[in-house]
Design a protein around this motif. Sequence first.
Motif, PDB file in Angstrom:
ATOM      1  N   GLU A  56       9.839  -4.242   5.079  1.00 48.40           N
ATOM      2  CA  GLU A  56      10.842  -3.957   4.642  1.00 48.40           C
ATOM      3  C   GLU A  56      11.518  -5.094   3.540  1.00 48.40           C
ATOM      4  OE1 GLU A  56      12.380  -1.211   7.994  1.00 48.40           O
ATOM      5  OE2 GLU A  56      13.410  -2.927   7.920  1.00 48.40           O
ATOM      6  N   ARG A  57      11.575  -6.215   4.075  1.00 48.96           N
ATOM      7  CA  ARG A  57      11.957  -7.347   3.189  1.00 48.96           C
ATOM      8  C   ARG A  57      11.246  -7.486   1.997  1.00 48.96           C
ATOM      9  NH1 ARG A  57      15.977 -11.515   4.190  1.00 48.96           N
ATOM     10  NH2 ARG A  57      17.343 -10.364   5.958  1.00 48.96           N
ATOM     11  N   ALA A  58       9.903  -7.504   2.160  1.00 45.64           N
ATOM     12  CA  ALA A  58       8.879  -7.809   1.114  1.00 45.64           C
ATOM     13  C   ALA A  58       9.024  -6.817  -0.081  1.00 45.64           C
ATOM     14  CB  ALA A  58       7.463  -7.759   1.611  1.00 45.64           C
ATOM     15  N   ILE A  59       9.387  -5.398   0.420  1.00 43.36           N
ATOM     16  CA  ILE A  59       9.424  -4.292  -0.629  1.00 43.36           C
ATOM     17  C   ILE A  59      10.535  -4.470  -1.410  1.00 43.36           C
ATOM     18  CG2 ILE A  59       9.766  -1.953  -0.580  1.00 43.36           C
ATOM     19  CD1 ILE A  59       7.671  -1.586   1.968  1.00 43.36           C
ATOM     20  N   ALA A  60      11.644  -4.833  -0.611  1.00 38.49           N
ATOM     21  CA  ALA A  60      13.014  -5.060  -1.344  1.00 38.49           C
ATOM     22  C   ALA A  60      12.909  -6.168  -2.203  1.00 38.49           C
ATOM     23  CB  ALA A  60      13.951  -5.496  -0.409  1.00 38.49           C
ATOM     24  N   ALA A  61      12.002  -7.294  -1.975  1.00 43.47           N
ATOM     25  CA  ALA A  61      11.692  -8.334  -2.967  1.00 43.47           C
ATOM     26  C   ALA A  61      10.804  -8.283  -3.974  1.00 43.47           C
ATOM     27  CB  ALA A  61      11.509  -9.354  -2.079  1.00 43.47           C
ATOM     28  N   GLY A  62      10.166  -6.910  -3.956  1.00 39.51           N
ATOM     29  CA  GLY A  62       9.107  -6.456  -4.929  1.00 39.51           C
ATOM     30  C   GLY A  62       7.752  -7.271  -4.778  1.00 39.51           C
ATOM     31  N   ILE A  63       7.901  -7.456  -3.520  1.00 42.69           N
ATOM     32  CA  ILE A  63       6.130  -8.307  -3.162  1.00 42.69           C
ATOM     33  C   ILE A  63       5.434  -7.189  -2.422  1.00 42.69           C
ATOM     34  CG2 ILE A  63       5.372  -9.692  -1.439  1.00 42.69           C
ATOM     35  CD1 ILE A  63       7.427 -11.640  -1.980  1.00 42.69           C
ATOM     36  N   HIS A  64       4.189  -6.937  -2.853  1.00 41.78           N
ATOM     37  CA  HIS A  64       3.346  -5.951  -2.377  1.00 41.78           C
ATOM     38  C   HIS A  64       2.755  -6.153  -0.790  1.00 41.78           C
ATOM     39  CE1 HIS A  64       2.502  -4.462  -6.545  1.00 41.78           C
ATOM     40  NE2 HIS A  64       3.593  -5.147  -6.329  1.00 41.78           N
ATOM     41  N   VAL A  65       2.830  -5.042  -0.110  1.00 42.55           N
ATOM     42  CA  VAL A  65       2.435  -5.028   1.199  1.00 42.55           C
ATOM     43  C   VAL A  65       1.502  -3.930   1.516  1.00 42.55           C
ATOM     44  CG1 VAL A  65       4.209  -6.585   2.204  1.00 42.55           C
ATOM     45  CG2 VAL A  65       4.642  -4.034   2.063  1.00 42.55           C
ATOM     46  N   PRO A  66       0.554  -4.074   2.394  1.00 42.80           N
ATOM     47  CA  PRO A  66      -0.161  -2.735   2.835  1.00 42.80           C
ATOM     48  C   PRO A  66       0.949  -1.680   3.169  1.00 42.80           C
ATOM     49  CG  PRO A  66      -1.002  -4.614   4.112  1.00 42.80           C
ATOM     50  CD  PRO A  66       0.390  -5.101   3.627  1.00 42.80           C
ATOM     51  N   GLU A  67       0.767  -0.382   2.564  1.00 45.74           N
ATOM     52  CA  GLU A  67       1.633   0.759   2.829  1.00 45.74           C
ATOM     53  C   GLU A  67       1.722   1.143   4.170  1.00 45.74           C
ATOM     54  OE1 GLU A  67       1.995   5.295   2.039  1.00 45.74           O
ATOM     55  OE2 GLU A  67       0.444   4.261   0.602  1.00 45.74           O
ATOM     56  N   LEU A  68       3.130   1.315   4.700  1.00 46.16           N
ATOM     57  CA  LEU A  68       3.465   1.646   5.891  1.00 46.16           C
ATOM     58  C   LEU A  68       3.360   3.152   6.047  1.00 46.16           C
ATOM     59  CD1 LEU A  68       4.624   0.943   8.746  1.00 46.16           C
ATOM     60  CD2 LEU A  68       6.704   1.084   7.823  1.00 46.16           C
ATOM     61  N   TYR A  69       2.436   3.878   6.892  1.00 43.55           N
ATOM     62  CA  TYR A  69       2.289   5.254   7.020  1.00 43.55           C
ATOM     63  C   TYR A  69       3.224   5.889   7.843  1.00 43.55           C
ATOM     64  CZ  TYR A  69      -2.362   4.755   4.774  1.00 43.55           C
ATOM     65  OH  TYR A  69      -3.333   4.446   3.688  1.00 43.55           O
ATOM     66  N   GLY A  70       3.608   4.917   8.865  1.00 39.28           N
ATOM     67  CA  GLY A  70       4.599   5.416   9.931  1.00 39.28           C
ATOM     68  C   GLY A  70       4.969   4.439  11.060  1.00 39.28           C
ATOM     69  N   VAL A  71       6.007   4.744  11.742  1.00 40.10           N
ATOM     70  CA  VAL A  71       6.338   3.934  13.124  1.00 40.10           C
ATOM     71  C   VAL A  71       6.556   4.698  14.255  1.00 40.10           C
ATOM     72  CG1 VAL A  71       7.918   2.041  13.762  1.00 40.10           C
ATOM     73  CG2 VAL A  71       7.499   2.237  11.448  1.00 40.10           C
ATOM     74  N   ILE A  72       6.186   4.304  15.303  1.00 40.24           N
ATOM     75  CA  ILE A  72       6.312   5.196  16.454  1.00 40.24           C
ATOM     76  C   ILE A  72       7.030   3.961  17.472  1.00 40.24           C
ATOM     77  CG2 ILE A  72       5.171   5.995  18.786  1.00 40.24           C
ATOM     78  CD1 ILE A  72       2.741   6.954  16.912  1.00 40.24           C
ATOM     79  N   SER A  73       8.227   4.446  18.047  1.00 41.43           N
ATOM     80  CA  SER A  73       9.046   3.693  18.653  1.00 41.43           C
ATOM     81  C   SER A  73       9.218   4.075  20.239  1.00 41.43           C
ATOM     82  CB  SER A  73      10.509   3.607  18.198  1.00 41.43           C
ATOM     83  OG  SER A  73      10.394   3.451  16.658  1.00 41.43           O
ATOM     84  N   THR A  74       9.007   5.363  20.330  1.00 46.63           N
ATOM     85  CA  THR A  74       9.152   5.767  21.838  1.00 46.63           C
ATOM     86  C   THR A  74       8.001   6.600  22.323  1.00 46.63           C
ATOM     87  OG1 THR A  74      10.194   7.836  21.067  1.00 46.63           O
ATOM     88  CG2 THR A  74      11.621   5.923  21.674  1.00 46.63           C
ATOM     89  N   GLU A  75       7.870   6.922  23.578  1.00 49.56           N
ATOM     90  CA  GLU A  75       6.672   7.699  24.229  1.00 49.56           C
ATOM     91  C   GLU A  75       6.536   8.868  23.780  1.00 49.56           C
ATOM     92  OE1 GLU A  75       4.484   6.644  26.437  1.00 49.56           O
ATOM     93  OE2 GLU A  75       4.995   4.734  26.811  1.00 49.56           O
ATOM     94  N   LYS A  76       7.859   9.613  23.244  1.00 51.62           N
ATOM     95  CA  LYS A  76       8.157  10.764  22.871  1.00 51.62           C
ATOM     96  C   LYS A  76       7.106  11.023  21.439  1.00 51.62           C
ATOM     97  CE  LYS A  76      11.096  14.648  23.066  1.00 51.62           C
ATOM     98  NZ  LYS A  76      10.370  15.554  21.668  1.00 51.62           N
ATOM     99  N   GLU A  77       7.432   9.981  20.588  1.00 52.98           N
ATOM    100  CA  GLU A  77       7.102   9.911  19.129  1.00 52.98           C
ATOM    101  C   GLU A  77       5.611   9.852  19.154  1.00 52.98           C
ATOM    102  OE1 GLU A  77      11.133   7.953  17.380  1.00 52.98           O
ATOM    103  OE2 GLU A  77       9.187   6.873  17.077  1.00 52.98           O
TER     104      GLU A  77
END
Length: 328
Positions: free
Chosen positions: A47-68
């Motif tokens: 998130e920080r890198a994107i905000a600073a205009g620095i390229h990173v591998p694209e985030l497809y998704g995040v899983i935070s809980t068992e249900k997710e």
Amino acid sequence: MFGFWKTWKALEARGIMGINRRNADYVLKYNKRSLYPIVDDKIITKERAIAAGIHVPELYGVISTEKEIDKLDEIIGGRTDFVIKPAQGAGGDGIIVIADRFEGRYRTVSGKIISHEEIEHHVSSILTGLYSLGGHRDRALIEYRVTPDQIFKSISYEGVPDIRIIVLMGYPVMAMLRLPTRQSGGKANLHQGAIGVGVDLATGLTLRGTWLNNIITKHPDTTNAVDGVQLPYWDGFMKLAAGCYELCGLGYIGVDMVLDQEKGPLILELNARPGLNIQIANDCGLTLRTHAVEARLEELQARGVIETVEERVAFAQELFGHIPPVEG
Ligand SMILES: Nc1ncnc2c1ncn2[C@@H]1O[C@H](COP(=O)(O)OP(=O)(O)O)[C@@H](O)[C@H]1O
Ligand SMILES: [Mg+2]
């Protein structure tokens, strides 16, 4: 082994940095505790890198809980390749690099076939904290799989080589190219069995390598020489690494970068406690260089000057270029 110790001893005389000095004089001194989450959590780093205009591998998704975990299918969608990793992992542990699909299953970059259930189970292990620092509950991230630039074909085996640069207060001090091997399962982490190759900071030319605590000049799987390779975009990598100081605010970091065939240079992650083996690969101790930067900072402070990324890179390239050892 003997060769390794001889080298380590010789390096000691040339300012090698040991773990205690690294922790006391660099990590503790320059890295504010409150800023650790920025580098210890790969989702926050992104998130920080994107905000600073620095390229990173694209985030497809995040899983935070068992249900997710039910969302996994949706996140992967029709993609045939992707990477799953623990947000707070380290050392390459818990990372699965999927390169393809195979008859309703997935094929990892090292050729292992795994089922959807196994992937779900893996994500669940990530959530429980199996791979996280301190065993805390963690999140799993699913991201774009990097395809390495063709330049690395002859000197790497499966997976993605990465470029590690140690940066002190925004000044690059030492660099290393890390090459996956058959043993490291497509990951470029040294303790997984990848090779570390020193890089001349001034030019981006590779030096010799270190593998499983031995000095090497050839890749064990491809048998090609690992030294004398010109890394492309070298100045760009140096600037990218130097700029990570502003991105995270931590004064002593290891910046991991990759060169994607299509997207170019990307930041993979930042480390607040970068390893010390980089010194073996470069046949050079860190402290002479870190002291030079500290002296520079003192001098600049006295004059009330703060240097730009370009100036810091120029300083490092002028001072820390590789001096070939005198034969004899
Ligand atoms: N998106 C990706 N695509 C391909 N390989 C990856 C990707 N992310 C990580 N890797 C491989 O795994 C290694 C470790 O990844 P990294 O994000 O640095 O995590 P760690 O904190 O465990 O070192 C990288 O050096 C690279 O070889
Ligand atoms: Mg890493």
